[in-house]
Each structure stands twice: as C-alpha cells, then as structure tokens.
Design an enzyme around this catalytic site. Structure first.
Site, PDB file in Angstrom:
ATOM      1  N   HIS A 264       4.240   0.298   6.437  1.00  0.00           N
ATOM      2  CA  HIS A 264       3.953   0.998   7.686  1.00  0.00           C
ATOM      3  C   HIS A 264       2.461   1.267   7.829  1.00  0.00           C
ATOM      4  O   HIS A 264       1.839   0.918   8.854  1.00  0.00           O
ATOM      5  CB  HIS A 264       4.743   2.308   7.716  1.00  0.00           C
ATOM      6  CG  HIS A 264       4.532   3.134   8.945  1.00  0.00           C
ATOM      7  ND1 HIS A 264       5.426   3.175   9.990  1.00  0.00           N
ATOM      8  CD2 HIS A 264       3.511   3.969   9.301  1.00  0.00           C
ATOM      9  CE1 HIS A 264       4.978   3.983  10.933  1.00  0.00           C
ATOM     10  NE2 HIS A 264       3.815   4.491  10.533  1.00  0.00           N
ATOM     11  N   GLU A 265       1.868   1.897   6.812  1.00  0.00           N
ATOM     12  CA  GLU A 265       0.456   2.244   6.912  1.00  0.00           C
ATOM     13  C   GLU A 265      -0.420   0.992   6.913  1.00  0.00           C
ATOM     14  O   GLU A 265      -1.486   0.979   7.536  1.00  0.00           O
ATOM     15  CB  GLU A 265       0.065   3.182   5.775  1.00  0.00           C
ATOM     16  CG  GLU A 265       0.817   4.514   5.747  1.00  0.00           C
ATOM     17  CD  GLU A 265       0.760   5.288   7.055  1.00  0.00           C
ATOM     18  OE1 GLU A 265      -0.215   5.112   7.818  1.00  0.00           O
ATOM     19  OE2 GLU A 265       1.696   6.073   7.319  1.00  0.00           O
ATOM     20  N   HIS A 268      -1.010  -0.202  10.418  1.00  0.00           N
ATOM     21  CA  HIS A 268      -2.154   0.483  11.025  1.00  0.00           C
ATOM     22  C   HIS A 268      -3.460  -0.098  10.496  1.00  0.00           C
ATOM     23  O   HIS A 268      -4.408  -0.350  11.257  1.00  0.00           O
ATOM     24  CB  HIS A 268      -2.109   1.976  10.690  1.00  0.00           C
ATOM     25  CG  HIS A 268      -1.053   2.754  11.398  1.00  0.00           C
ATOM     26  ND1 HIS A 268      -0.967   2.824  12.775  1.00  0.00           N
ATOM     27  CD2 HIS A 268      -0.039   3.533  10.923  1.00  0.00           C
ATOM     28  CE1 HIS A 268       0.050   3.593  13.115  1.00  0.00           C
ATOM     29  NE2 HIS A 268       0.634   4.028  12.012  1.00  0.00           N
ATOM     30  N   GLU A 294       1.223   2.327  16.723  1.00  0.00           N
ATOM     31  CA  GLU A 294       2.514   2.486  16.060  1.00  0.00           C
ATOM     32  C   GLU A 294       3.370   1.228  16.185  1.00  0.00           C
ATOM     33  O   GLU A 294       4.218   0.965  15.324  1.00  0.00           O
ATOM     34  CB  GLU A 294       3.263   3.699  16.605  1.00  0.00           C
ATOM     35  CG  GLU A 294       2.603   5.038  16.299  1.00  0.00           C
ATOM     36  CD  GLU A 294       2.457   5.318  14.803  1.00  0.00           C
ATOM     37  OE1 GLU A 294       3.144   4.667  13.994  1.00  0.00           O
ATOM     38  OE2 GLU A 294       1.636   6.191  14.455  1.00  0.00           O
TER      39      GLU A 294
END
Length: 500
Positions: A264-265, A268, A294
């Site tokens: 997830h990170e 980004h 996101e």
C-alpha cells in the site's frame, strides 16, 4: 517586469516555499519515527514556526504580484502554464487562512500526535479527547475562513480533493451500498470456517520485511531514492521525488498487516518517485489529489497484491521463507485466506468488500463533529454503535475503535472518503492499463510489473499536479470517475471466491 523575468522570479519564490515545506515534512517524519518522546514540546514549536514562515511566503504580496503579471500569459497545457494555474489556486487557497490559524493548527497537531500514540497504547480516549476538541474547533475555523455554500465539509475536502463536495461523496456511498451490500449479505449467510487461519502463526519480522522489500522492488519502487522505517501507523511521505520515505508495522503473529501495508505505502511512494524530475522544487511536484494518490496505494495493494496472478509467482518464495507455517497450505487455500470476507475492527486490515463501510463510518462521525451535533466525548459510543450496525461486531476497547487511526491527530479531516475514491479509481485505472496492454496479467504471473508501472507512470505519475483530478482521470481512462467498474470487479472476484 517582462513576463519571462516574472516567471523566473515566481519559480524561485515557489522553490523556496517548497523547500520549507520539505523541511517541515522532515520534522514530522522524524517525530513519528525516531524522535525521543521528550522532544515533543520543542518539536511542536519548531513545526509551528516553520509553518508560519511557509504561510508568510505563500501569501506574500510579492507572490500575488507575480501571479497577477503572469495570469493569461501562458498556454495552460504547457508546464509553465500549469505552474501558474496551480500556484494561483494555492495562493487563493492559502490567503484565506490567517497566519495565526496556520500556526495554531501546526502546534496543536504536533502535540496531539504524541498524545494519540499514548492514548492508543493505553486505550484511553479521555487522554486524547481534549486535543481532538481543539483540532475540531480549528477545523471549523478553517472551514469558515475558506468559505463554503452548503456544508463545512465542502471547504475541507477541497484541500485534498479539489472540486469535490459532501453531496458527491454521499452519492458515491449510496451507489456502493446498492451495488455491494447484497453481495456482503450473501457471503455472510455461508458462515464458512475461518479462511484466514494460514495467515496466523509465528512469522519472523525480519523475513516479513525481506519479502515485502523484494516485492515492492519488483513493483518498481526505487530503493536508491527511498527507504522504509517503522511507525505506529503506516504512512508515506517525501521530501522530493528523490527522497521518499515509507513506514510500516509488523505483527509477528499475523502475516497480512505488514505484507499488504508495505504494498500500500509503496503505491504512494512510486507515485511520488514517478513525478517528472523537471518539476523538482515546484508546486507541481506532488500527486494531484489524495483520491488519485489512494488509487495507487489501493491498486498495488489489492488489484495486484491480492490477485491470483501475483501469487502464482510470489507464493513459492513466501513458502520458502516460512516453510513450517505455509508448506502444507496450497495456493488456492492461501488465495482464499488473503481475500476472506469477514468483519474487521481495524480499517487497514479490512477486506476489499467491507473496507468502504469503515470509511463511511468515519465520514459520518466527522460530519457530526463539524456540525456540532456530536460531542468529542460521544465519539467512542457512536463509533461502536456504527461498527455494530455496519459490521455486526463491537470494539472491545478504543484502541481497536475510535483511537485506531492517526488522521485526526494530524488534522486530516475530510480525508477518509478519499480512500474510497481511491478504491473506485484503482479499478478504473487498472482496467485502462490492461485494455492498453492485455498481457499485464500474464506478466504478473511471471513476477514482471514493468508494463503496468510504465502505463501508470506515463498516464498518472509523471504529471504530478499538472492536471486537475477529474481531467487526469478523463485523460487516462477516457471517462469520468464511475463506480460501476469497481462494483463489477467486486462482484466478479468475490462471486467466484464464494461460488455465488
């Protein structure tokens, strides 16, 4: 002054502002990773001072005069034209806020973050409540200074999601409820055994970290321009496209949180690393909205990381790292485990199908706080009631309830719906990428992600803030944001998983 001279002066001033913002971000990152607890009061003053200096320059008469000189002088499709347009928007946005409010908010959030960490650790809402009360008052003050027509939420969501309103967010949630609640009900009626059992056991943290780092390296995260550390709540920040910081957290008894949190990170992080180098030290050197941001974290976490093609390549290496725990677990069983649908108390650990109920809950709580119909001390009770209503479970304590997220202590109001915007857009972007390059799923089966990463870089990452969110979505996918592809994806995937 000739407009060419004005443009160079504008770029120099904006670069200084960007540098100051990066310095403040370094202070914030350090506070959440390595700063000793005793440093918080001084750190809060340091960050408040830097925030004031940023605001003074970002609202200066000099900046306004340069923008006045350049308005209408440049083609809006060019980089310089986009720079002037975005700088004008930021200037008009920033000048609505008083320097005093900016400084007070920075100080309040720095202090609140340290208290939130302790409150979360001890499950003590009363410890955090006075700080949240202050932040809510500051958010209301911000909304009033920004100005709005219908609801204070409209003013706040425009900070991270330009052009979005409370009414649009409510419509998005209505469409998702109609499209997915019958599917959730059908799955709950099956009353399966716990499919997630293979994810629980003893999983060495160093090996978890090794696996996650290798995965995101293959995704395209550049370790020469990034690093990963640990934090109470995972996040990604950056000080330039060449210095991106990921954080995560590990549970030695549960494989999923760090594994999917790292993906997830990294989503980004790859967005920020992909911004064109020519935008360095300018307002264009960032993602164009949090919903778009996101979409990238959720795309790599879910559309890739929870997909069958991904695990056809990566499951054997994971088994080799954890032979005792996974050698007897076949791929089908593991795939069902990572896509199990069951109520979760923690948002970041929720499955794809129930995740949006977590953001809806927070959206509704924030509306009550902003409207004044909900008092801060009433938040845990309302939170627990809504978790029971939406998910059929009740948090046993506030650590697993209203204290779980870092966002309110950081002053991030009107942020949670952008996660759901990201979910919707993740599918839309992924579908567009596969339509352009149908071999992407087969490449994922070989552990290759270059084509997907390349499409995202070409159509999203490199542009930074050059295009507005709605414009970027239209350019990349040929249509505005639409919940229909996302709902179809969920029905197809989970219908097959649960044989519906």
């Amino acid at each position: 002054m000739a407009y060419t001279d004005a443009l160079q002066s504008l770029k120099a001033l904006l670069a200084t502002i960007r540098d100051l913002k990066a310095a403040n971000d370094v202070l914030s990152w350090d506070q959440q990773t390595y700063m000793p607890a005793g440093g918080i009061n001084t750190r809060a003053e340091q960050m408040a001072t830097v925030s004031r200096l940023i605001h003074e320059r970002a609202t200066s008469a000099e900046l306004g005069a340069l923008l006045d000189r350049l308005d209408g002088q440049l083609d809006s499709e060019t980089d310089d034209g986009a720079l002037v347009r975005i700088a004008r928007r930021d200037f008009e946005h920033d000048t609505k806020l008083s320097a005093d409010l900016v400084e007070r908010l920075s100080r309040a959030t720095a202090l609140a973050d340290a208290v939130w960490v302790q409150a979360r650790l001890t499950s003590d809402w009363s410890l955090f409540a006075p700080h949240l009360r202050t932040i809510v008052e500051l958010q209301r003050e911000m909304a009033e200074q920004y100005g709005y027509t219908t609801h204070p939420f409209d003013a706040l969501i425009n900070v991270d999601e330009p052009g979005t309103t409370k009414a649009q967010i409510e419509q998005m949630y209505r469409e998702l409820k109609v499209g997915t609640l019958p599917l959730m009900k059908a799955i709950r009626q099956q009353q399966d055994d716990d499919r997630t059992r293979p994810l629980h056991g003893q999983f060495d943290e160093a090996r978890q970290e090794q696996f996650g780092m290798e995965v995101i390296k293959r995704f395209g995260f550049d370790w020469n321009r990034g690093r990963q550390d640990r934090a109470v709540h995972p996040f990604c920040t950056n000080f330039s496209m060449n210095d991106v910081r990921l954080t995560t957290r590990f549970d030695p008894t549960w494989l999923a949180p760090a594994m999917f949190g790292t993906m997830h990170e990294a989503g980004h992080g790859m967005y920020e690393q992909g911004v064109a180098q020519r935008f360095t030290r300018s307002p264009l050197a960032a993602g164009c909205s949090m919903g778009i941001h996101e979409s990238q974290s959720r795309l790599w976490e879910n559309l890739v990381g929870r997909s069958r093609p991904f695990w056809e390549f990566f499951y054997a290496p994971l088994q080799n790292l954890f032979p005792e725990q996974l050698q007897s677990v076949d791929l089908d069983t593991f795939y069902r485990a990572i896509n199990s649908v069951q109520p979760s108390l923690i948002r970041v650990e929720a499955d794809e199908l129930t995740y949006n109920l977590h953001t809806l809950l927070r959206f509704e709580v924030e509306l009550g706080l902003l409207e004044g119909t909900l008092k801060v001390e009433e938040v845990p009770a309302l939170w627990n009631a809504k978790v029971a209503e939406y998910l059929g479970i009740t948090p046993p304590n506030d650590t697993l309830g209203a204290l779980q997220d870092v966002h309110w202590s950081a002053g991030l109001f009107a942020y949670f719906p952008t996660y759901t915007v990201g979910n919707v857009l993740a599918v839309q972007f992924f579908d567009a990428a596969v339509a352009a390059s149908p071999a992407i799923p087969d490449e994922m089966r070989q552990g290759e992600f270059g084509t997907l990463h390349g499409w995202l870089n070409e159509n999203i990452y490199q542009h930074g803030r050059k295009y507005d969110p709605n414009d970027l979505v239209q350019r990349a996918t040929g249509r505005p944001m639409d919940t229909a592809p996302y709902i179809s994806y969920l029905k197809t995937k989970y219908g097959a998983l649960y044989k519906l």
